[in-house]
Design a protein around this motif. Structure first.
Motif, PDB file in Angstrom:
ATOM      1  N   ILE A 292      22.263   6.450 -50.074  1.00 38.48           N
ATOM      2  CA  ILE A 292      21.518   5.227 -49.766  1.00 38.48           C
ATOM      3  C   ILE A 292      20.110   5.603 -49.340  1.00 38.48           C
ATOM      4  N   SER A 293      19.124   4.914 -49.905  1.00 38.91           N
ATOM      5  CA  SER A 293      17.735   5.254 -49.590  1.00 38.91           C
ATOM      6  C   SER A 293      17.352   4.703 -48.219  1.00 38.91           C
TER       7      SER A 293
ATOM      8  N   ASN B 210      14.840   3.019 -47.491  1.00 37.85           N
ATOM      9  CA  ASN B 210      14.355   1.643 -47.593  1.00 37.85           C
ATOM     10  C   ASN B 210      15.478   0.632 -47.421  1.00 37.85           C
ATOM     11  N   VAL B 211      16.642   0.950 -48.022  1.00 38.32           N
ATOM     12  CA  VAL B 211      17.773   0.025 -47.884  1.00 38.32           C
ATOM     13  C   VAL B 211      18.193  -0.060 -46.421  1.00 38.32           C
TER      14      VAL B 211
ATOM     15  N   ASP C 147      15.852  -2.133 -44.451  1.00 41.44           N
ATOM     16  CA  ASP C 147      16.039  -3.555 -44.726  1.00 41.44           C
ATOM     17  C   ASP C 147      17.136  -4.164 -43.854  1.00 41.44           C
ATOM     18  N   VAL C 148      18.189  -3.393 -43.613  1.00 41.59           N
ATOM     19  CA  VAL C 148      19.311  -3.981 -42.870  1.00 41.59           C
ATOM     20  C   VAL C 148      19.234  -3.690 -41.373  1.00 41.59           C
TER      21      VAL C 148
ATOM     22  N   THR D  57      28.279  -2.458 -43.287  1.00 39.00           N
ATOM     23  CA  THR D  57      26.858  -2.152 -43.142  1.00 39.00           C
ATOM     24  C   THR D  57      26.629  -1.278 -41.920  1.00 39.00           C
TER      25      THR D  57
ATOM     26  N   HIS E 286      24.032   7.000 -41.854  1.00 34.37           N
ATOM     27  CA  HIS E 286      22.714   7.424 -42.321  1.00 34.37           C
ATOM     28  C   HIS E 286      21.880   8.039 -41.200  1.00 34.37           C
TER      29      HIS E 286
END
Ligand SMILES: [Zn+2]
Length: 301
Positions: free
Chosen positions: A3-4, A6-7, A10-11, A24, A31
């Motif tokens: 997962i990048s 940026n993702v 976003d969350v 999530t 991460h």
């Protein structure tokens, strides 16, 4: 699946607000273990989400206080304006309209026991008696004047019939009816006290008060010019100068341009009442005006 960042970014807001699903949350937590940047970002967002409580509420409290003070000032202002209007209206309704001497206004009744009664007609709303010893020691001399008011004509009638002039049995030497139009006083009972005419002069005491108030405000005005750079003295003087200014305004509201009075007491109390109300009105007005002019830049140097 990698997962990048940026993702994750976003969350992150949802994660901080505890609005993300468990999947999530797991992704984010997984991460940040390996990504120092996103971990930092998360910590920053957390501290931003929980700001120190009191420093943030202080400005709100200030606004609340200002609003409360403004509300209070507005209430005071309207109460005082109402007071002024009410007193001025009352003063107008009860302004004595002096009655020139006529046979009907007042008649004298002499009783056997020596008391002297004054009998006023219905048109008379009020009267004033001045008493002083006769020059030849034969008793007292009385000066009477009568007046009518709109209040008594239109709203409530007075019953002034049979007023005792000498309740303690004083000897009545003579009674004069004094005319406020400048003509001679009329002898209505007893012997004339002098060969010449008797005239009663209105009291001018209120004129002196007005002159004093005008002089006092001029002194304060000069002080304001001299100390215009000293904010503390200027503020004090501005509050003080409103006192004589209120008095002068009140005087003209009650008396118009005439200062002479036969009823100095009544007029003075009415003027004081209006002056006090006016003072607080002007003070509240001054404060509101000051606040408005705060928007201008303070330092012009
Ligand atoms: Zn990352």
């Amino acid at each position: 699946m990698k997962i990048s960042c940026n993702v994750i970014r976003d969350v992150l807001p949802l994660y901080v607000e505890n609005m993300a699903s468990q999947d999530t949350r797991d992704l984010v937590e997984e991460h940040i273990v390996s990504c120092e940047n996103c971990k930092k970002q998360l910590e920053e967002m957390r501290t931003f989400e929980e700001p120190p409580v009191d420093t943030d509420i202080a400005p709100l409290k200030n606004i609340q206080n200002t609003l409360r003070r403004k509300k209070l000032q507005t209430i005071i202002l309207s109460v005082m304006v109402t007071m002024v209007l009410a007193v001025v209206t009352m003063a107008y309704l009860t302004t004595p309209e002096y009655i020139s001497y006529n046979e009907n206004a007042v008649s004298i009744i002499e009783k056997d026991d020596g008391t002297v009664l004054l009998n006023f007609s219905e048109e008379v709303s009020g009267f004033n008696v001045e008493q002083y010893p006769a020059a030849d020691n034969s008793g007292y001399v009385y000066d009477i004047t009568t007046w009518e008011t709109i209040w008594n004509q239109e709203i409530s009638k007075n019953n002034l019939e049979n007023t005792v002039l000498n309740p303690n049995g004083e000897a009545v030497a003579s009674i004069y009816y004094y005319n406020t139009d400048g003509s001679e006083n009329t002898l209505i009972y007893g012997d004339p006290i002098t060969d010449g005419s008797v005239m009663t002069l209105p009291r001018l005491v209120l004129s002196y008060y007005v002159l004093f108030a005008i002089g006092f405000s001029m002194i304060c005005g000069i002080g304001l010019v001299i100390f215009r750079k000293n904010e503390k003295i200027r503020n004090g003087l501005e509050r003080i100068i409103l006192v004589p200014i209120s008095y002068v305004f009140a005087h003209f509201l009650i008396k118009g341009l005439h200062s002479a009075t036969y009823l100095a007491g009544r007029d003075f109390y009415l003027i004081l009442l209006v002056a006090i109300s006016l003072y607080f009105t002007l003070l509240a007005g001054r404060n509101i005006f000051k606040k408005l002019s705060f928007k201008k830049p303070e330092r012009t140097l």
